[in-house]
Motif scaffolding. Structure first.
Motif, PDB file in Angstrom:
ATOM      1  N   LEU A  95       0.985  -1.198  -0.317  1.00 39.10           N
ATOM      2  CA  LEU A  95      -0.130   0.147   0.119  1.00 39.10           C
ATOM      3  C   LEU A  95       0.974   1.168   0.182  1.00 39.10           C
ATOM      4  O   LEU A  95       0.139   2.082  -0.319  1.00 39.10           O
ATOM      5  N   ASP A  96       2.122   0.696   0.155  1.00 38.72           N
ATOM      6  CA  ASP A  96       3.419   2.272   0.818  1.00 38.72           C
ATOM      7  C   ASP A  96       3.941   1.820  -0.108  1.00 38.72           C
ATOM      8  O   ASP A  96       4.605   1.139  -0.047  1.00 38.72           O
ATOM      9  N   ALA A  97       4.058   3.033  -1.325  1.00 33.80           N
ATOM     10  CA  ALA A  97       5.068   3.126  -2.565  1.00 33.80           C
ATOM     11  C   ALA A  97       6.491   2.878  -1.522  1.00 33.80           C
ATOM     12  O   ALA A  97       7.829   2.421  -2.094  1.00 33.80           O
ATOM     13  N   ARG A  98       6.800   3.672  -0.796  1.00 31.49           N
ATOM     14  CA  ARG A  98       8.728   3.818  -0.224  1.00 31.49           C
ATOM     15  C   ARG A  98       8.484   2.708   0.563  1.00 31.49           C
ATOM     16  O   ARG A  98       9.677   2.050   0.688  1.00 31.49           O
ATOM     17  N   ALA A  99       8.095   1.796   1.392  1.00 33.53           N
ATOM     18  CA  ALA A  99       7.582   0.627   1.977  1.00 33.53           C
ATOM     19  C   ALA A  99       8.106  -0.855   0.439  1.00 33.53           C
ATOM     20  O   ALA A  99       8.839  -1.085   0.717  1.00 33.53           O
ATOM     21  N   ARG A 131      13.140   1.362  -8.872  1.00 34.96           N
ATOM     22  CA  ARG A 131      14.763   0.559  -8.881  1.00 34.96           C
ATOM     23  C   ARG A 131      14.074  -0.980 -10.037  1.00 34.96           C
ATOM     24  O   ARG A 131      15.122  -1.186 -10.091  1.00 34.96           O
ATOM     25  N   ARG A 132      12.776  -0.692 -10.703  1.00 33.12           N
ATOM     26  CA  ARG A 132      12.764  -1.614 -12.249  1.00 33.12           C
ATOM     27  C   ARG A 132      14.326  -2.215 -12.580  1.00 33.12           C
ATOM     28  O   ARG A 132      14.829  -3.092 -12.690  1.00 33.12           O
ATOM     29  N   GLY A 133      15.367  -0.803 -12.787  1.00 38.08           N
ATOM     30  CA  GLY A 133      16.805  -1.477 -13.457  1.00 38.08           C
ATOM     31  C   GLY A 133      17.047  -2.513 -12.786  1.00 38.08           C
ATOM     32  O   GLY A 133      18.475  -3.321 -13.630  1.00 38.08           O
ATOM     33  N   GLY A 164       9.535   0.085  -2.324  1.00 37.48           N
ATOM     34  CA  GLY A 164      10.743   0.220  -2.414  1.00 37.48           C
ATOM     35  C   GLY A 164      11.857  -0.644  -1.934  1.00 37.48           C
ATOM     36  O   GLY A 164      12.428  -0.748  -2.213  1.00 37.48           O
ATOM     37  N   ALA A 165      11.657  -0.409  -0.422  1.00 39.59           N
ATOM     38  CA  ALA A 165      12.810  -1.051   0.535  1.00 39.59           C
ATOM     39  C   ALA A 165      12.547  -2.383   0.684  1.00 39.59           C
ATOM     40  O   ALA A 165      13.240  -3.149   1.274  1.00 39.59           O
ATOM     41  N   LYS A 166      12.323  -3.132   0.543  1.00 40.23           N
ATOM     42  CA  LYS A 166      11.614  -4.856   0.216  1.00 40.23           C
ATOM     43  C   LYS A 166      12.138  -5.021  -0.978  1.00 40.23           C
ATOM     44  O   LYS A 166      12.150  -6.249  -0.825  1.00 40.23           O
ATOM     45  N   ILE A 167      11.646  -4.480  -1.939  1.00 42.39           N
ATOM     46  CA  ILE A 167      11.851  -4.761  -3.747  1.00 42.39           C
ATOM     47  C   ILE A 167      13.324  -6.071  -3.781  1.00 42.39           C
ATOM     48  O   ILE A 167      12.913  -6.610  -4.636  1.00 42.39           O
ATOM     49  N   GLU A 168      14.103  -4.878  -3.941  1.00 45.03           N
ATOM     50  CA  GLU A 168      15.396  -5.540  -4.274  1.00 45.03           C
ATOM     51  C   GLU A 168      15.573  -7.162  -3.416  1.00 45.03           C
ATOM     52  O   GLU A 168      16.184  -8.307  -4.031  1.00 45.03           O
ATOM     53  N   GLY A 169      15.496  -7.054  -1.994  1.00 46.30           N
ATOM     54  CA  GLY A 169      15.069  -8.484  -1.357  1.00 46.30           C
ATOM     55  C   GLY A 169      14.489  -9.291  -1.936  1.00 46.30           C
ATOM     56  O   GLY A 169      14.641 -10.417  -1.777  1.00 46.30           O
ATOM     57  N   PHE A 170      13.312  -8.507  -2.147  1.00 46.81           N
ATOM     58  CA  PHE A 170      12.384  -9.660  -2.730  1.00 46.81           C
ATOM     59  C   PHE A 170      12.497 -10.815  -3.532  1.00 46.81           C
ATOM     60  O   PHE A 170      12.089 -11.934  -4.112  1.00 46.81           O
ATOM     61  N   ASP A 171      13.306  -9.672  -4.749  1.00 48.46           N
ATOM     62  CA  ASP A 171      13.172  -9.848  -6.103  1.00 48.46           C
ATOM     63  C   ASP A 171      14.239 -11.267  -5.834  1.00 48.46           C
ATOM     64  O   ASP A 171      14.357 -12.294  -6.705  1.00 48.46           O
ATOM     65  N   GLU A 172      15.665 -11.428  -5.480  1.00 54.23           N
ATOM     66  CA  GLU A 172      16.547 -12.139  -5.163  1.00 54.23           C
ATOM     67  C   GLU A 172      16.221 -12.668  -4.592  1.00 54.23           C
ATOM     68  O   GLU A 172      16.438 -14.182  -5.149  1.00 54.23           O
TER      69      GLU A 172
END
Length: 113
Positions: free
Chosen positions: A42-46, A74-76, A48-56
């Motif tokens: 629900l929060d774009a900043r939250a 951070r898509r790139g 952003g903080a989670k997305i790289e770890g989630f992607d890995e």
């Protein structure tokens, strides 16, 4: 992946989303085994903080997972095409042959092609 594992894989993806405290929706195509996941926050900043770890973690679980939609800044940094295939060097050679000036969608395909 096979159709017989699709439900299990969807459940594993839901668990992964829960681990990262992300909202999760899945669609399972039991005919071909595809699992579509929509992970959000629900929060774009939250997010952003989670997305790289989630992607890995996502690609550790599903190496060929592809990110089909994302407008996140951070898509790139994400492995949007999953693990590059064994044929990546042939693909790069073809791209170099037919697009020597790198003008056609540079860096937008698997392996940064």
């Amino acid at each position: 992946s096979t159709p017989g594992t699709a439900i299990e894989r969807a459940q594993a993806l839901r668990s992964l989303c829960a681990r990262f405290e992300l909202r999760c929706e899945t669609i399972v195509d039991v005919m071909n085994g595809d699992v579509t996941l929509r992970a959000s926050d629900l929060d774009a900043r939250a997010l952003g903080a989670k997305i790289e770890g989630f992607d890995e973690a996502l690609h550790a679980l599903e190496p060929s997972a592809r990110v089909i939609a994302s407008e996140h800044p951070r898509r790139g940094d994400l492995a949007v095409w999953g693990t590059p295939p064994a044929t990546i060097e042939r693909m790069r050679a073809l791209k170099a042959r037919f697009d020597p000036n790198v003008t056609l969608n540079p860096g937008r395909f698997v392996g940064g092609i």
